[in-house]
Design a protein around this motif. Structure first.
Motif, PDB file in Angstrom:
ATOM      1  N   LYS A 167       0.822  -1.208   0.000  1.00 30.49           N
ATOM      2  CA  LYS A 167       0.000   0.000   0.000  1.00 30.49           C
ATOM      3  C   LYS A 167       0.856   1.258   0.000  1.00 30.49           C
ATOM      4  O   LYS A 167       0.502   2.273  -0.608  1.00 30.49           O
ATOM      5  CB  LYS A 167      -0.911  -0.020   1.237  1.00 30.49           C
ATOM      6  CG  LYS A 167      -2.016   1.008   1.231  1.00 30.49           C
ATOM      7  CD  LYS A 167      -2.919   0.824   2.440  1.00 30.49           C
ATOM      8  CE  LYS A 167      -3.996   1.891   2.507  1.00 30.49           C
ATOM      9  NZ  LYS A 167      -4.835   1.724   3.712  1.00 30.49           N
ATOM     10  N   ALA A 168       2.030   1.166   0.661  1.00 25.40           N
ATOM     11  CA  ALA A 168       2.930   2.322   0.738  1.00 25.40           C
ATOM     12  C   ALA A 168       3.835   2.441  -0.483  1.00 25.40           C
ATOM     13  O   ALA A 168       4.640   3.372  -0.574  1.00 25.40           O
ATOM     14  CB  ALA A 168       3.777   2.223   2.005  1.00 25.40           C
ATOM     15  N   GLY A 169       3.724   1.499  -1.420  1.00 23.27           N
ATOM     16  CA  GLY A 169       4.544   1.539  -2.631  1.00 23.27           C
ATOM     17  C   GLY A 169       5.943   0.967  -2.456  1.00 23.27           C
ATOM     18  O   GLY A 169       6.784   1.106  -3.348  1.00 23.27           O
ATOM     19  N   GLN A 170       6.200   0.291  -1.319  1.00 24.51           N
ATOM     20  CA  GLN A 170       7.507  -0.333  -1.079  1.00 24.51           C
ATOM     21  C   GLN A 170       7.461  -1.777  -1.599  1.00 24.51           C
ATOM     22  O   GLN A 170       7.368  -2.738  -0.839  1.00 24.51           O
ATOM     23  CB  GLN A 170       7.853  -0.287   0.411  1.00 24.51           C
ATOM     24  CG  GLN A 170       7.905   1.117   0.985  1.00 24.51           C
ATOM     25  CD  GLN A 170       8.200   1.128   2.479  1.00 24.51           C
ATOM     26  OE1 GLN A 170       9.051   0.375   2.967  1.00 24.51           O
ATOM     27  NE2 GLN A 170       7.491   1.973   3.220  1.00 24.51           N
ATOM     28  N   GLU A 171       7.551  -1.919  -2.916  1.00 26.92           N
ATOM     29  CA  GLU A 171       7.285  -3.206  -3.551  1.00 26.92           C
ATOM     30  C   GLU A 171       8.314  -4.279  -3.190  1.00 26.92           C
ATOM     31  O   GLU A 171       7.955  -5.439  -2.970  1.00 26.92           O
ATOM     32  CB  GLU A 171       7.218  -3.027  -5.074  1.00 26.92           C
ATOM     33  CG  GLU A 171       6.019  -2.182  -5.514  1.00 26.92           C
ATOM     34  CD  GLU A 171       5.842  -2.163  -7.008  1.00 26.92           C
ATOM     35  OE1 GLU A 171       6.635  -2.829  -7.722  1.00 26.92           O
ATOM     36  OE2 GLU A 171       4.910  -1.479  -7.484  1.00 26.92           O
ATOM     37  N   ARG A 172       9.580  -3.904  -3.124  1.00 24.41           N
ATOM     38  CA  ARG A 172      10.618  -4.902  -2.830  1.00 24.41           C
ATOM     39  C   ARG A 172      10.418  -5.498  -1.434  1.00 24.41           C
ATOM     40  O   ARG A 172      10.476  -6.722  -1.261  1.00 24.41           O
ATOM     41  CB  ARG A 172      12.011  -4.270  -2.936  1.00 24.41           C
ATOM     42  CG  ARG A 172      13.143  -5.264  -2.765  1.00 24.41           C
ATOM     43  CD  ARG A 172      14.493  -4.622  -3.025  1.00 24.41           C
ATOM     44  NE  ARG A 172      14.615  -4.146  -4.395  1.00 24.41           N
ATOM     45  CZ  ARG A 172      15.673  -3.519  -4.873  1.00 24.41           C
ATOM     46  NH1 ARG A 172      16.712  -3.263  -4.076  1.00 24.41           N
ATOM     47  NH2 ARG A 172      15.722  -3.131  -6.129  1.00 24.41           N
ATOM     48  N   SER A 173      10.161  -4.651  -0.458  1.00 23.47           N
ATOM     49  CA  SER A 173       9.911  -5.136   0.911  1.00 23.47           C
ATOM     50  C   SER A 173       8.642  -5.973   0.971  1.00 23.47           C
ATOM     51  O   SER A 173       8.573  -6.978   1.701  1.00 23.47           O
ATOM     52  CB  SER A 173       9.796  -3.956   1.878  1.00 23.47           C
ATOM     53  OG  SER A 173      10.988  -3.214   1.927  1.00 23.47           O
ATOM     54  N   SER A 174       7.629  -5.576   0.187  1.00 22.96           N
ATOM     55  CA  SER A 174       6.377  -6.325   0.144  1.00 22.96           C
ATOM     56  C   SER A 174       6.598  -7.728  -0.406  1.00 22.96           C
ATOM     57  O   SER A 174       6.092  -8.713   0.147  1.00 22.96           O
ATOM     58  CB  SER A 174       5.350  -5.576  -0.705  1.00 22.96           C
ATOM     59  OG  SER A 174       4.115  -6.245  -0.708  1.00 22.96           O
ATOM     60  N   VAL A 175       7.357  -7.832  -1.486  1.00 20.12           N
ATOM     61  CA  VAL A 175       7.659  -9.141  -2.091  1.00 20.12           C
ATOM     62  C   VAL A 175       8.381 -10.035  -1.093  1.00 20.12           C
ATOM     63  O   VAL A 175       8.053 -11.223  -0.937  1.00 20.12           O
ATOM     64  CB  VAL A 175       8.497  -8.962  -3.377  1.00 20.12           C
ATOM     65  CG1 VAL A 175       9.081 -10.304  -3.836  1.00 20.12           C
ATOM     66  CG2 VAL A 175       7.652  -8.351  -4.487  1.00 20.12           C
TER      67      VAL A 175
END
Length: 484
Positions: free
Chosen positions: A66-74
């Motif tokens: 949701k915050a746009g931190q895609e690498r951490s999300s993955v």
């Protein structure tokens, strides 16, 4: 040595207390409900990686996304799958972040092979990989094959996904059919009902939309979907201020609701607040980059503000990104039709679109508009008759009526307007076409009608004043909800 009773009770009370990690998770939940996502992330980040349970990693993954931190999300989604290889929400999360389907499938392969009756899971992953790459045709075919399997027959989630895919592919008839099936199987279904309500509203079935909205509100008013459905009813009833308020309320409940953003954007555009509408359509595109209707809304805003260049650039980007299918070809042709020097290109694009999908209504409508400009009425009639051979649509019947009037086929034109109004009683253009023909056929009656209109003029003004006061009322509520 005997332990005192008071100490025993203390030990029992301590054992019943939640752990520090559980307390932090509960605090993060509270922050999330208060829309304070940064504080929720900070709390969960403070838990050492080795002590994070699957539900903590799942919450972190969703917050990062949701915050746009895609690498951490993955990374967090993958950690969930490492601990729980059958976590379907984590699989969908990874696919939505452009992780390859093959890579996601490899993380579940050992479980699929060790547990009986799980052969469908690899096909399910493949299907949703197609969904998140925008390959709607292959996604539909793969999910249809899943639906035929005995284990997943009449599965509400599968039917809902299939309905959404048909909607994205522009096949509204099948989309409505699948939504109806899902709703019959689960009367308390809320997910996807915002899209279903929108489709019903577009079909002119406003009474069904109103009933759907009431049913959803009776289930829960804490979801965005009921507010969006009610907003669609207002929008297609031309009550744009109320639609704006309802769309804003839906966004308050779920800031990631694409349908709510599209509703609010469309209401703003129709109220002349184009720049504000553009912001909402751009946010919808960020959240759903594979949904063509998000781009259509933005392009309509550009064209409404004489931004032909911006509309052309956007349409070309969509064409290159989502591929050359009937929908993207028609979208590009729609922009070309606004440029006097690009009429031939528009014609070529529409012909390609209709070659791929002869039943695609938007392409048929745009081709008919082009033929009308060129005064090729016989060609237009043939095109529309061919399109109506296998489907019935209000706009197509109305346009056929217009073409028939142009070649003096008045009786059949009247029949086509009647069919159009039976499909959508609120279609103003069909009503105007029919009234115009009636006046031409009976000049005396037409004169009498004009006299009656003059006598009732003050009543009409009263109605207009009522609509203005309603707009002011909803504008006040917009201000209350912090809409700028």
């Amino acid at each position: 040595m005997q332990i005192p009773c008071s100490m025993t009770r203390s030990i029992e009370m301590l054992s019943c207390l939640p752990s520090e990690i559980e307390v932090k998770y509960k605090m993060a939940e509270c922050y999330t409900m208060l829309k304070q996502d940064k504080d929720a992330i900070a709390i969960l980040d403070g838990i050492p990686s080795r002590q994070r349970t699957p539900k903590i990693n799942m919450m972190l993954a969703n917050l990062y996304k949701k915050a746009g931190q895609e690498r951490s999300s993955v990374t967090s989604y993958k950690e969930v799958l490492r601990q729980c290889p059958l976590a379907l929400d984590a699989i969908l999360g990874l696919l939505s972040l452009s992780v390859k389907g093959a890579e996601v499938a490899s993380m579940t392969m050992n479980v699929i092979q060790s547990i009986p009756n799980l052969d469908w899971l690899s096909v399910w992953i493949k299907a949703y990989a197609f969904v998140h790459t925008g390959d709607n045709t292959r996604a539909i075919n793969t999910i249809c094959s899943l639906e035929k399997k005995s284990l997943l027959r009449d599965n509400v989630d599968i039917l809902g996904s299939l309905a959404d895919l048909y909607f994205r592919a522009g096949d509204n008839k099948n989309a409505i059919l699948k939504f109806e099936q899902a709703q019959m199987l689960d009367p308390y279904l809320i997910k996807g009902m915002d899209v279903y309500g929108y489709l019903l509203a577009r079909e002119g079935r406003l009474e069904d939309v109103e009933n759907l909205g009431c049913r959803l509100f009776n289930i829960s008013d804490q979801h965005a979907e009921p507010w969006v459905v009610s907003g669609c009813h207002s929008f297609y009833s031309k009550r744009y201020s109320r639609a704006l308020y309802l769309g804003a309320k839906a966004i308050q409940l779920n800031s990631n609701s694409v349908q709510a953003l599209l509703l609010k954007g469309a209401a703003l555009r129709n109220m002349g607040r184009v720049q504000e509408a553009i912001i909402h359509f751009r946010e919808a595109i960020r959240l759903a980059p594979c949904r063509l209707d998000c781009y259509e809304g933005l392009i309509e805003c550009y064209l409404a503000s004489n931004g032909l260049r911006e509309a052309t650039v956007m349409a070309n980007n969509v064409y290159k990104t989502l591929g050359a299918n009937a929908q993207t070809l028609t979208l590009l042709a729609t922009v070309c039709l606004e440029d006097p020097v690009a009429q031939e290109k528009a014609k070529t694009l529409l012909d390609k679109a209709l070659t791929q999908r002869p039943d695609y209504i938007k392409a048929v409508v745009k081709k008919a508009e082009l033929l009308s400009r060129e005064q090729k009425y016989e060609d237009g009639i043939a095109l529309l008759r061919n399109a109506l051979a296998n489907q019935s649509d209000c706009i197509l019947h109305r346009m056929l009526g217009d073409f028939l009037v142009a070649v003096n086929e008045y009786q059949e034109a009247m029949d086509q307007y009647s069919i159009a109004l039976s499909l959508d009683p609120n279609d103003q253009k069909s009503l105007e076409g029919m009234q115009k023909m009636e006046k031409e056929e009976s000049p005396t009656d037409a004169t009498q009608e004009e006299d009656v209109d003059d006598m009732e003029g003050s009543g009409e003004e009263g109605d207009l004043e009522g609509s203005d006061s309603e707009a002011a009322q909803w504008a006040d509520q917009e201000q209350w909800f912090g809409m700028q």
